[in-house]
Write a protein that holds these residues in place. Structure first.
Motif, mmCIF file in Angstrom:
data_model
loop_
_atom_site.group_PDB
_atom_site.id
_atom_site.type_symbol
_atom_site.label_atom_id
_atom_site.label_comp_id
_atom_site.label_asym_id
_atom_site.label_seq_id
_atom_site.Cartn_x
_atom_site.Cartn_y
_atom_site.Cartn_z
ATOM 1 N N ASP A 197 0.815 -1.230 0.000
ATOM 2 C CA ASP A 197 0.000 0.000 0.000
ATOM 3 C C ASP A 197 0.840 1.269 0.000
ATOM 4 O O ASP A 197 0.561 2.236 0.727
ATOM 5 C CB ASP A 197 -0.941 0.019 1.212
ATOM 6 N N GLY A 198 1.921 1.268 -0.805
ATOM 7 C CA GLY A 198 2.723 2.473 -0.943
ATOM 8 C C GLY A 198 3.683 2.750 0.200
ATOM 9 O O GLY A 198 4.266 3.841 0.264
ATOM 10 N N LYS A 199 3.866 1.783 1.100
ATOM 11 C CA LYS A 199 4.769 1.987 2.230
ATOM 12 C C LYS A 199 5.739 0.816 2.380
ATOM 13 O O LYS A 199 5.378 -0.336 2.147
ATOM 14 C CB LYS A 199 3.972 2.145 3.537
ATOM 15 N N PHE A 200 6.959 1.143 2.785
ATOM 16 C CA PHE A 200 7.945 0.135 3.154
ATOM 17 C C PHE A 200 7.935 -0.008 4.666
ATOM 18 O O PHE A 200 7.981 0.991 5.386
ATOM 19 C CB PHE A 200 9.341 0.537 2.665
ATOM 20 N N THR A 201 7.866 -1.254 5.130
ATOM 21 C CA THR A 201 7.777 -1.502 6.566
ATOM 22 C C THR A 201 8.898 -2.430 7.014
ATOM 23 O O THR A 201 9.093 -3.509 6.454
ATOM 24 C CB THR A 201 6.426 -2.128 6.942
ATOM 25 N N PHE A 202 9.650 -1.987 8.029
ATOM 26 C CA PHE A 202 10.634 -2.827 8.702
ATOM 27 C C PHE A 202 9.991 -3.387 9.973
ATOM 28 O O PHE A 202 9.531 -2.618 10.817
ATOM 29 C CB PHE A 202 11.875 -2.025 9.101
ATOM 30 N N THR A 203 9.947 -4.699 10.097
ATOM 31 C CA THR A 203 9.490 -5.341 11.328
ATOM 32 C C THR A 203 10.721 -5.879 12.040
ATOM 33 O O THR A 203 11.415 -6.753 11.519
ATOM 34 C CB THR A 203 8.505 -6.476 11.027
ATOM 35 N N VAL A 204 11.015 -5.334 13.211
ATOM 36 C CA VAL A 204 12.300 -5.533 13.878
ATOM 37 C C VAL A 204 12.111 -6.309 15.178
ATOM 38 O O VAL A 204 11.172 -6.067 15.932
ATOM 39 C CB VAL A 204 12.960 -4.171 14.192
ATOM 40 N N HIS A 205 13.044 -7.245 15.431
ATOM 41 C CA HIS A 205 13.038 -8.023 16.671
ATOM 42 C C HIS A 205 14.287 -7.705 17.488
ATOM 43 O O HIS A 205 15.393 -7.627 16.948
ATOM 44 C CB HIS A 205 13.000 -9.520 16.371
ATOM 45 N N GLY A 206 14.114 -7.550 18.788
ATOM 46 C CA GLY A 206 15.243 -7.317 19.681
ATOM 47 C C GLY A 206 15.787 -5.917 19.584
ATOM 48 O O GLY A 206 15.238 -5.046 18.892
ATOM 49 N N TYR A 207 16.906 -5.693 20.294
ATOM 50 C CA TYR A 207 17.493 -4.353 20.349
ATOM 51 C C TYR A 207 19.007 -4.477 20.552
ATOM 52 O O TYR A 207 19.463 -5.177 21.448
ATOM 53 C CB TYR A 207 16.866 -3.570 21.504
ATOM 54 N N GLY A 208 19.762 -3.783 19.721
ATOM 55 C CA GLY A 208 21.207 -3.760 19.858
ATOM 56 C C GLY A 208 21.915 -4.524 18.752
ATOM 57 O O GLY A 208 21.282 -5.135 17.886
ATOM 58 N N HIS A 209 23.258 -4.514 18.806
ATOM 59 C CA HIS A 209 24.048 -5.175 17.765
ATOM 60 C C HIS A 209 23.998 -6.692 17.862
ATOM 61 O O HIS A 209 24.331 -7.388 16.917
ATOM 62 C CB HIS A 209 25.497 -4.705 17.795
ATOM 63 N N GLY A 210 23.579 -7.225 18.999
ATOM 64 C CA GLY A 210 23.385 -8.669 19.125
ATOM 65 C C GLY A 210 24.609 -9.457 19.536
ATOM 66 O O GLY A 210 24.526 -10.674 19.696
ATOM 67 N N ILE A 211 25.756 -8.798 19.733
ATOM 68 C CA ILE A 211 27.000 -9.506 20.028
ATOM 69 C C ILE A 211 27.228 -9.591 21.537
ATOM 70 O O ILE A 211 26.973 -8.635 22.273
ATOM 71 C CB ILE A 211 28.189 -8.807 19.345
ATOM 72 N N GLY A 212 27.719 -10.745 21.989
ATOM 73 C CA GLY A 212 28.037 -10.914 23.403
ATOM 74 C C GLY A 212 26.810 -11.181 24.258
ATOM 75 O O GLY A 212 25.842 -11.812 23.814
ATOM 76 N N MET A 213 26.836 -10.680 25.480
ATOM 77 C CA MET A 213 25.760 -10.966 26.427
ATOM 78 C C MET A 213 24.489 -10.193 26.104
ATOM 79 O O MET A 213 24.499 -8.981 25.933
ATOM 80 C CB MET A 213 26.206 -10.614 27.852
#
Length: 321
Positions: free
Chosen positions: A274-290
């Motif tokens: 419908d004329g829009k690009f949508t990012f569906t994102v999981h989690g938060y941060g670079h994901g490396i380490g703890m």
């Protein structure tokens, strides 16, 4: 104006593509008795002081007070004591690396989160916590004291104890973003949407905004024709995060798109409708380490801080002075 915005985006990409911690050196495992150059500087936290650069001022502060301000800034005080202890060790490991490889003239470390570690003063914490201050500061200082002098070590040097907020099932391998680090490999992480606020987030952009943002970074991209054809093949890393996406015939890394569109992580799906690009994102941060939320789930399930650290930083040693 568009040239200024593009230049700002380019500089931001350069900064965020580098790890906030110092680059790793060497390889192989370290005997637990191996010393390092900072051994004389960090012993009992309350008995040792460091030089902390706060703005333009250098102040002397005990290691225990410094780490308390770091843990309070980096991890929610509501977390389990064992998770706070794990965060204390990660913060002390960073400090140990900073002392070994100083980058601030006259100071061991700074209070700027974009350069070193986040840090909050007691005055800032009092303002934030109000009448909860005494109880909260005791909880965090107890976690710091319980790990007194302990840090992670690998191959005779303080380990790169990177951490992030949350992952969707697995952490990221350091080689996907930085370079290969023997103990920063992808491992399972137990947090879910039920245990993490805003675990799933969305970012929407109109066709025009999406096109202009893409062209700011890579003007050679072909953003003509039907917008539904702009996005091509997506490659995933071993942890399921976006390694790269072809847009307008040009390859973008997941990290580039995360920065360009202000995404919370590279664990996303990109769709057009419908004329829009949508990012569906999981989690938060670079994901490396703890994973901090993963550490909290592990603590709730009965793991102590040593178990948590061993899980997220395999092959490292917990060293104490």
């Amino acid at each position: 104006m568009k040239r200024i915005l593009c230049a700002a985006l380019f500089m931001t990409l350069i900064v965020v593509s580098l790890p906030r911690l110092f680059p790793i050196q060497g390889a192989g495992q370290q005997p637990e008795s191996s010393p390092d150059k900072a051994a004389e500087k960090l012993g009992a936290d309350s008995e040792r002081s460091i030089r902390l650069l706060c703005g333009d001022e250098i102040v002397n502060i005990s290691v225990s007070d410094y780490l308390t301000g770091v843990v309070a800034a980096e991890m929610p005080v509501s977390f389990e004591p064992e998770a706070l202890k794990a965060q204390s060790v990660a913060a002390r490991s960073y400090l140990q690396r900073a002392i070994n490889s100083p980058k601030h003239e006259g100071a061991d470390i700074c209070a700027d989160a974009s350069c070193c570690q986040a840090y909050l003063t007691s005055e800032q914490l009092r303002s934030s916590w109000g009448d909860k201050y005494e109880a909260y500061i005791k909880k965090i200082s107890d976690a710091v004291a319980a790990t007194d002098g302990e840090y992670l070590s690998y191959d005779g040097a303080p380990a790169l104890a990177a951490f992030h907020s949350s992952s969707d099932g697995a952490t990221e391998d350091a080689s996907a973003l930085w370079s290969d680090v023997p103990y920063l490999k992808s491992v399972s992480s137990p947090e879910t949407g039920d245990s993490v606020p805003n675990f799933v987030s969305t970012v929407e952009r109109s066709e025009l905004d999406f096109r202009d943002t893409i062209l700011c970074l890579k003007p050679e991209a072909d953003m003509t024709g039907d917008a539904s054809t702009w996005v091509g093949k997506t490659e995933l890393s071993s942890s399921g995060r976006v390694a790269s996406v072809v847009i307008g015939g040009v390859t973008f890394t997941g990290s580039e798109l995360r920065t360009l569109f202000g995404l919370r992580s590279t664990d996303f799906e990109l769709s057009y409708n419908d004329g829009k690009f949508t990012f569906t994102v999981h989690g938060y941060g670079h994901g490396i380490g703890m994973s901090q939320y993963g550490a909290n789930v592990m603590a709730k399930d009965g793991s102590d801080y040593r178990d948590i650290l061993a899980h997220y930083y395999p092959s490292t040693f917990l060293v104490a002075h």
